[in-house]
Scaffold this motif. Structure first.
Motif, PDB file in Angstrom:
ATOM      1  N   LEU A   1       0.847  -1.194   0.000  1.00  0.00           N
ATOM      2  CA  LEU A   1       0.000   0.000   0.000  1.00  0.00           C
ATOM      3  C   LEU A   1       0.882   1.244   0.000  1.00  0.00           C
ATOM      4  O   LEU A   1       1.715   1.419   0.894  1.00  0.00           O
ATOM      5  N   ASP A   2       0.683   2.089  -0.999  1.00  0.00           N
ATOM      6  CA  ASP A   2       1.463   3.317  -1.118  1.00  0.00           C
ATOM      7  C   ASP A   2       0.665   4.486  -0.554  1.00  0.00           C
ATOM      8  O   ASP A   2      -0.281   4.966  -1.171  1.00  0.00           O
ATOM      9  N   GLU A   3       1.050   4.912   0.658  1.00  0.00           N
ATOM     10  CA  GLU A   3       0.376   6.012   1.356  1.00  0.00           C
ATOM     11  C   GLU A   3      -1.144   5.837   1.365  1.00  0.00           C
ATOM     12  O   GLU A   3      -1.899   6.671   0.841  1.00  0.00           O
ATOM     13  N   PRO A   4      -1.635   4.765   1.976  1.00  0.00           N
ATOM     14  CA  PRO A   4      -3.070   4.453   1.936  1.00  0.00           C
ATOM     15  C   PRO A   4      -3.950   5.442   2.683  1.00  0.00           C
ATOM     16  O   PRO A   4      -5.173   5.435   2.486  1.00  0.00           O
ATOM     17  N   THR A   5      -3.366   6.293   3.548  1.00  0.00           N
ATOM     18  CA  THR A   5      -4.187   7.229   4.325  1.00  0.00           C
ATOM     19  C   THR A   5      -4.185   8.645   3.734  1.00  0.00           C
ATOM     20  O   THR A   5      -4.828   9.543   4.284  1.00  0.00           O
ATOM     21  N   THR A   6      -3.477   8.849   2.622  1.00  0.00           N
ATOM     22  CA  THR A   6      -3.429  10.175   2.004  1.00  0.00           C
ATOM     23  C   THR A   6      -4.829  10.638   1.594  1.00  0.00           C
ATOM     24  O   THR A   6      -5.619   9.857   1.073  1.00  0.00           O
ATOM     25  N   TYR A   7      -5.122  11.894   1.827  1.00  0.00           N
ATOM     26  CA  TYR A   7      -6.385  12.552   1.463  1.00  0.00           C
ATOM     27  C   TYR A   7      -7.567  12.117   2.337  1.00  0.00           C
ATOM     28  O   TYR A   7      -8.705  12.520   2.079  1.00  0.00           O
ATOM     29  N   LEU A   8      -7.330  11.304   3.359  1.00  0.00           N
ATOM     30  CA  LEU A   8      -8.424  10.864   4.223  1.00  0.00           C
ATOM     31  C   LEU A   8      -8.399  11.643   5.539  1.00  0.00           C
ATOM     32  O   LEU A   8      -7.333  11.994   6.050  1.00  0.00           O
ATOM     33  N   ASP A   9      -9.600  11.884   6.108  1.00  0.00           N
ATOM     34  CA  ASP A   9      -9.615  12.514   7.419  1.00  0.00           C
ATOM     35  C   ASP A   9      -9.205  11.482   8.464  1.00  0.00           C
ATOM     36  O   ASP A   9      -9.052  10.290   8.173  1.00  0.00           O
ATOM     37  N   ILE A  10      -9.021  11.942   9.704  1.00  0.00           N
ATOM     38  CA  ILE A  10      -8.398  11.098  10.721  1.00  0.00           C
ATOM     39  C   ILE A  10      -9.214   9.835  11.016  1.00  0.00           C
ATOM     40  O   ILE A  10      -8.654   8.768  11.268  1.00  0.00           O
ATOM     41  N   TYR A  11     -10.551   9.924  10.965  1.00  0.00           N
ATOM     42  CA  TYR A  11     -11.385   8.742  11.205  1.00  0.00           C
ATOM     43  C   TYR A  11     -11.094   7.661  10.182  1.00  0.00           C
ATOM     44  O   TYR A  11     -10.849   6.502  10.541  1.00  0.00           O
ATOM     45  N   TYR A  12     -11.095   8.026   8.891  1.00  0.00           N
ATOM     46  CA  TYR A  12     -10.882   7.043   7.836  1.00  0.00           C
ATOM     47  C   TYR A  12      -9.430   6.570   7.777  1.00  0.00           C
ATOM     48  O   TYR A  12      -9.155   5.441   7.373  1.00  0.00           O
ATOM     49  N   GLN A  13      -8.500   7.435   8.184  1.00  0.00           N
ATOM     50  CA  GLN A  13      -7.103   6.996   8.258  1.00  0.00           C
ATOM     51  C   GLN A  13      -6.969   5.795   9.192  1.00  0.00           C
ATOM     52  O   GLN A  13      -6.381   4.775   8.836  1.00  0.00           O
ATOM     53  N   TYR A  14      -7.534   5.937  10.387  1.00  0.00           N
ATOM     54  CA  TYR A  14      -7.402   4.854  11.360  1.00  0.00           C
ATOM     55  C   TYR A  14      -8.285   3.660  11.007  1.00  0.00           C
ATOM     56  O   TYR A  14      -7.957   2.519  11.339  1.00  0.00           O
ATOM     57  N   GLU A  15      -9.381   3.895  10.333  1.00  0.00           N
ATOM     58  CA  GLU A  15     -10.203   2.790   9.854  1.00  0.00           C
ATOM     59  C   GLU A  15      -9.400   1.919   8.886  1.00  0.00           C
ATOM     60  O   GLU A  15      -9.407   0.681   8.980  1.00  0.00           O
ATOM     61  N   ILE A  16      -8.693   2.562   7.950  1.00  0.00           N
ATOM     62  CA  ILE A  16      -7.877   1.822   6.983  1.00  0.00           C
ATOM     63  C   ILE A  16      -6.736   1.099   7.681  1.00  0.00           C
ATOM     64  O   ILE A  16      -6.462  -0.079   7.403  1.00  0.00           O
ATOM     65  N   LEU A  17      -6.074   1.763   8.616  1.00  0.00           N
ATOM     66  CA  LEU A  17      -4.936   1.144   9.299  1.00  0.00           C
ATOM     67  C   LEU A  17      -5.381  -0.013  10.200  1.00  0.00           C
ATOM     68  O   LEU A  17      -4.668  -1.017  10.324  1.00  0.00           O
ATOM     69  N   GLU A  18      -6.548   0.097  10.808  1.00  0.00           N
ATOM     70  CA  GLU A  18      -7.077  -1.022  11.594  1.00  0.00           C
ATOM     71  C   GLU A  18      -7.397  -2.201  10.684  1.00  0.00           C
ATOM     72  O   GLU A  18      -7.192  -3.366  11.068  1.00  0.00           O
ATOM     73  N   LEU A  19      -7.895  -1.920   9.485  1.00  0.00           N
ATOM     74  CA  LEU A  19      -8.138  -2.986   8.511  1.00  0.00           C
ATOM     75  C   LEU A  19      -6.833  -3.667   8.123  1.00  0.00           C
ATOM     76  O   LEU A  19      -6.760  -4.903   8.062  1.00  0.00           O
TER      77      LEU A  19
END
Length: 257
Positions: free
Chosen positions: A161-179
């Protein structure tokens, strides 16, 4: 996966990666960090066989990447790029089904195995209820999960995954990282990702690789790698590195030098 003395240049004049050797541990999460232009995404592209090194080689299961046929390599490695695009009227389920292309011939229809893989990918990314939605109707976080669902349908042991949290707000950043964490802990995927946020890298990585100016500066566990001295050396930022029972290890930037 082994990285053996990799050097890479886009223009054959300036090395964007220089003499990098390392190893990606199976069933672990490895995160590549470093300042802009340090070669993080380029190294990930080399590992995914998107670029061919000028020197050195990457080995997977004892074979050099370039010796593996593209269709067979797509059964081993799936990658979610930093920027992705799909037709706005494509459904989530249709996008996910493209992950099955490595297993198909030109004229073959969807098999029960294909359908099972797609359903599993949609379940893991919590998109079953959204599978008939168009990509254009999704939020940023949902769209990112849809691309991850497509890669999961590939049924590969490696996920990049290349910078999977880019352009996401903090809620979705951690949602992706928890996944990502769940895919590693529950399904044994070997994950390599590029992140900008050092605290996220600390929290979600077994191993951190630190890059600067196309070179691998340090590699180890978050506790081994992340120090005030390293943050100063790599980023030119003064920071305090702290540890507490509730938050674990984290950094607190104090400002530039």
């Amino acid at each position: 996966m082994e990285i053996k003395d990799i050097t890479y240049s886009y223009d054959k004049k300036t090395n964007h990666l220089e003499n990098i050797s390392s190893k990606i541990d199976q069933h672990k999460i490895t995160t590549i960090i470093g300042p802009n232009g340090s070669g993080k995404s380029t190294l990930l592209g080399i590992l995914a066989n998107s670029y061919a090194p000028n020197k050195g080689q990457v080995m997977i299961d004892g074979k050099q990447l370039h010796q593996i046929k593209p269709k067979e390599l797509a059964k081993k490695i799936a990658i979610v790029h930093q920027q992705n695009s799909a037709p706005a009227d494509m459904t989530v389920e249709k996008l996910t089904s493209y992950g099955r292309l490595p297993y198909k011939s030109i004229f073959s229809n969807q098999t029960p195995d294909d359908q099972q893989a797609v359903e599993w990918a949609l379940q893991k990314t919590n998109l079953i209820a959204k599978k008939t939605k168009m990509i254009s109707e999704l939020s940023g976080g949902e769209r990112q999960r849809a691309w991850i669902a497509m890669t999961l349908a590939q049924s590969t042991p490696y996920l990049f995954l290349d910078e999977p949290t880019t352009y996401l707000d903090i809620y979705y950043q951690y949602e992706i990282l928890e996944l990502v964490k769940q895919l590693n802990s529950e399904n044994g995927l070997t994950i390599v990702m590029v992140l900008h946020d050092i605290n996220q890298a600390i929290r979600y990585s077994d191993t951190i690789m630190v890059m600067k100016d196309g070179k691998l500066i340090k590699k180890g566990t978050p506790e081994q790698v992340v120090t005030s001295e390293l943050i100063q050396e790599i980023y030119g930022v003064q920071a305090v590195v702290k540890m507490d029972e509730e938050s674990g290890l984290y950094i607190l930037p104090l400002g530039t030098q």
